[in-house]
Design an enzyme around this catalytic site. Structure first.
Site, mmCIF file in Angstrom:
data_model
loop_
_atom_site.group_PDB
_atom_site.id
_atom_site.type_symbol
_atom_site.label_atom_id
_atom_site.label_comp_id
_atom_site.label_asym_id
_atom_site.label_seq_id
_atom_site.Cartn_x
_atom_site.Cartn_y
_atom_site.Cartn_z
ATOM 1 N N TRP A 1 0.779 -1.090 -0.054
ATOM 2 C CA TRP A 1 -0.067 0.194 -0.089
ATOM 3 C C TRP A 1 0.858 1.275 -0.251
ATOM 4 O O TRP A 1 0.270 2.241 -0.539
ATOM 5 C CB TRP A 1 -1.302 0.099 1.008
ATOM 6 C CG TRP A 1 -0.787 0.210 2.346
ATOM 7 C CD1 TRP A 1 0.156 -0.298 3.247
ATOM 8 C CD2 TRP A 1 -1.907 0.791 3.397
ATOM 9 N NE1 TRP A 1 -0.050 0.012 4.646
ATOM 10 C CE2 TRP A 1 -1.099 0.745 4.804
ATOM 11 C CE3 TRP A 1 -3.327 1.449 3.069
ATOM 12 C CZ2 TRP A 1 -1.824 1.197 5.806
ATOM 13 C CZ3 TRP A 1 -3.696 1.775 4.270
ATOM 14 C CH2 TRP A 1 -2.921 1.584 5.705
ATOM 15 N N ASP B 1 -0.366 -2.472 11.981
ATOM 16 C CA ASP B 1 0.137 -3.588 12.763
ATOM 17 C C ASP B 1 -0.281 -3.966 14.278
ATOM 18 O O ASP B 1 -0.724 -5.105 14.782
ATOM 19 C CB ASP B 1 1.432 -3.577 12.656
ATOM 20 C CG ASP B 1 1.985 -3.171 11.249
ATOM 21 O OD1 ASP B 1 1.228 -3.224 10.363
ATOM 22 O OD2 ASP B 1 3.226 -3.086 11.153
ATOM 23 N N TRP C 1 0.730 2.509 16.037
ATOM 24 C CA TRP C 1 -0.855 2.622 15.732
ATOM 25 C C TRP C 1 -1.740 2.638 16.976
ATOM 26 O O TRP C 1 -2.789 2.449 16.742
ATOM 27 C CB TRP C 1 -1.239 1.354 15.073
ATOM 28 C CG TRP C 1 -0.544 1.269 13.596
ATOM 29 C CD1 TRP C 1 0.395 0.618 13.125
ATOM 30 C CD2 TRP C 1 -1.230 2.177 12.244
ATOM 31 N NE1 TRP C 1 0.876 1.021 11.685
ATOM 32 C CE2 TRP C 1 -0.081 1.914 11.445
ATOM 33 C CE3 TRP C 1 -2.142 2.914 12.292
ATOM 34 C CZ2 TRP C 1 -0.442 2.267 9.994
ATOM 35 C CZ3 TRP C 1 -2.403 3.501 10.885
ATOM 36 C CH2 TRP C 1 -1.555 3.330 9.952
ATOM 37 N N GLU D 1 7.194 8.967 9.994
ATOM 38 C CA GLU D 1 6.266 7.578 9.551
ATOM 39 C C GLU D 1 5.110 8.030 10.346
ATOM 40 O O GLU D 1 3.796 7.972 9.608
ATOM 41 C CB GLU D 1 6.856 6.445 10.054
ATOM 42 C CG GLU D 1 6.351 5.313 9.511
ATOM 43 C CD GLU D 1 6.884 3.986 10.113
ATOM 44 O OE1 GLU D 1 7.958 4.238 10.923
ATOM 45 O OE2 GLU D 1 6.348 2.793 10.183
#
Ligand code: 9WN
Length: 447
Positions: free
Chosen positions: A44, A182, A377, A420
C-alpha cells in the site's frame, strides 16, 4: 505544543523536500518505503508513492506500480512486501519462505500476506494528475490504466474468493500486518488467542536497532505473535484456503472492507471508461454493494462506530480506533449513523481535541484509556490515513471537510521531516523519517 519542531517550511520548500525524499529513496528499481527501516517495496506504500511520483515523473510512477504487479501471485494476491536485495529488514524472504508456495510469483521474492487494496485509487489519482499535466502524460497514464485493469480486477477477485469467509461479508485478514495498522488495539483481543508454540524458530529483530526509541515500535511479545503466524502460514505452504480454515488469527477488517468497497467503485469507473468486460464490471458492483452492507452492519448501535469482527471467536470487537470511521470512507451507513460519526470525528475526542498540534485524526482517541501518543498505531497520527479520509471526503462532495483535512495534514508535516507517524500533541516525528508515503501525500496535498 510543537516544542520539538523548530522549523516550519514554506510550501514551495516543503514540496521540494518531499520530491527529494522520493528521489533519494529510489534505488532505480523501487522507491523503498523508508531509507533504513524499510528497504523494500510495500504494497500500500507503493500505491501512495505512485501518486506522489505522478507529480514528478509520470513514467516513473507507472513503473512503480508495474513492479508491484509483476510480483502479483498467480492466484491474484498482491503481496505486502516485494523484496530488494537489502537484508537490513526482518523478517526477510528466507523467513517468509514463500519460494515454494504453489501460487507464488516467479523471479521475485515476496512476503506471503497482503495489505489494504488502495491500488485502484492510486491509478485513478495518477490519471487525474497526468491529465492535468501534459498530453504525453495523459496518453501514458491512459495506456497504463487500461493495461493494469485486469490485474486490479484479479486482485479484487482474490479478496472475494479467498478472504471473504462467513456471513459477516467483511474482508478478513490473517495477520495484523495485512491491516497496515500492525499493533492497533483493534487486534489486541484476537492476538491474545495467538499462542506462539515452542517450535517458533529463534529470531533477532532489526527494527528496534534502527529506531532510537524502541517504545515507538511494537513490543517483543507482539513480534512473537507476528512471527508465529508466519510460521503457521509457512507450514500450510501458503495455501489460502487452509490458512483461512486453520490459522489462529482470522478477523474481518472493517477498514479494509470499506476501502475495498470504494476501490471497487473506482475500478468500475476506470473499467467503464476503458471498455472492460461487462460481466467483470457487474462483479465489481456486486462486491462493492456487499462490502458496503457489511461495513454498515458492523456499526455499533450506540456509538455508530464500525467494528471489526473476530471470526474465530465469532464476536464483534468493540475497541474504538480510527477504523471506526470506516463508513465515512465508503458510505452506505444510514444518514443518522453517518451524522453521528461526523460529529464524533469533530469532537474533542478526536480531531477537536484541544491539545492536538493539528486537527488530524489520531490512530486512537486521546481520551481512550490505553492511548499512547508515541507508540505506532496506538495513538500517533499517520499522514497517510489522513490523506485517505481527505480523498474520500472530496469524492463524496464534502469539499470543505476535505480542505480542512488537507490543511491539517500540511500543518502536521510542515516540519519537513516526513515522519512515519507523529506525536499528536507536540508534532514530533516518530518512527522513520523521510518516509516515502508521507512525502508522497504531502506532494499531493501541495500541488
Ligand atoms: C510491517 C511500510 C509498512 C507499512 C505499514 C506499517 C509498517 C511493517 C513493519 O510499515 O509495517 O508490514 O515492519 O512494521 O505498519 O502500514 O505499510 O511503511
Amino acid at each position: 505544543a510543537g516544542g520539538s519542531r523548530p522549523v516550519r517550511y514554506a510550501r514551495p520548500t516543503l514540496a521540494a523536500r518531499a520530491a527529494r525524499v522520493l528521489r533519494d529513496n529510489d534505488t532505480g528499481a523501487v522507491v523503498t518505503a523508508a531509507p533504513r527501516l524499510y528497504p523494500h517495496m510495500w504494497s500500500w506504500d507503493a500505491a501512495f508513492i505512485s501518486i506522489g511520483l505522478a507529480r514528478l515523473d509520470l513514467p516513473r510512477a507507472v513503473a512503480e506500480l508495474e513492479t508491484l504487479f509483476k510480483a502479483q501471485w498467480r492466484n491474484g494476491m498482491v503481496p505486502h512486501i516485494v523484496f530488494t536485495d537489502d537484508d537490513a529488514y526482518f523478517p526477510g524472504p528466507d523467513r517468509w519462505g514463500t519460494d515454494t508456495a504453489v501460487d507464488g510469483p516467479r523471479n521475485v521474492r515476496t512476503s506471503g500476506i497482503c495489505q489494504p487494496p488502495v491500488h485502484a485509487i492510486a491509478v485513478q489519482r495518477m490519471l487525474e494528475i497526468a491529465r492535468a499535466s501534459s498530453p504525453q502524460d495523459r496518453a501514458d497514464a491512459e495506456r497504463f490504466a487500461r493495461s493494469i485493469w485486469p490485474a486490479l480486477y484479479s486482485w479484487h477477485r482474490w479478496l472475494v474468493e479467498y478472504r471473504t469467509p462467513g456471513a459477516s461479508g467483511l474482508v478478513a485478514i490473517v495477520h495484523g500486518w495485512e491491516s497496515g495498522m500492525d499493533n492497533s488495539p483493534r487486534w489486541d483481543v484476537p492476538y491474545a488467542a495467538v499462542n506462539p508454540g515452542e517450535e517458533l524458530p529463534p529470531y533477532v529483530r532489526k527494527d528496534v536497532r534502527i529506531i532510537g526509541d524502541p517504545s515507538e515500535r511494537p513490543t517483543d511479545k507482539e513480534y512473537d505473535r507476528y512471527l508465529w503466524l508466519i510460521e503457521e502460514m509457512r507450514r500450510a505452504g501458503y495455501d489460502q484456503k487452509e490458512i483461512v480454515r486453520s490459522s489462529s488469527f482470522l478477523v474481518g477488517d472493517v477498514f479494509i472492507t470499506a476501502l475495498f468497497a470504494v476501490s471497487c467503485d473506482v475500478l468500475i469507473e476506470l473499467g467503464t471508461e476503458f471498455g472492460q468486460p461487462a460481466s467483470q464490471l457487474a462483479d465489481l458492483a456486486d462486491w462493492a454493494a456487499r462490502a458496503r452492507e457489511a461495513v454498515a452492519a458492523s456499526c455499533h448501535s450506540v456509538s455508530g462506530m464500525a467494528r471489526d469482527r473476530d471470526l474465530r471467536a465469532n464476536r464483534w470487537l468493540d475497541t474504538q480506533t480510527i477504523a471506526g470511521f470506516s463508513p465515512l470512507l465508503c458510505g452506505g451507513a444510514p444518514d443518522e449513523v453517518q451524522l453521528r460519526l461526523l460529529s464524533l470525528l469533530d469532537s474533542d475526542r478526536w480531531c477537536g481535541h484541544p491539545g492536538l498540534l493539528a486537527p488530524v485524526p489520531p490512530s486512537v482517541s486521546p481520551m481512550r484509556p490505553g492511548f499512547n501518543p508515541r507508540q505506532y498505531w496506538r495513538g500517533p497520527q499517520w499522514p497517510v490515513v489522513n490523506w485517505l479520509f481527505g480523498w474520500a471526503f472530496e469524492r463524496r462532495g464534502w469539499h470543505e471537510r476535505a480542505r480542512k483535512l488537507r490543511e491539517a495534514g500540511l500543518r502536521l508535516t510542515d516540519d519537513g521531516a516526513f515522519g512515519e507517524y507523529y506525536e499528536p500533541f507536540t508534532g514530533e516525528p516518530l518512527g522513520s523519517t523521510d518516509q516515502s508515503w508521507t512525502a508522497a501525500v504531502v506532494l499531493d496535498w501541495l500541488c
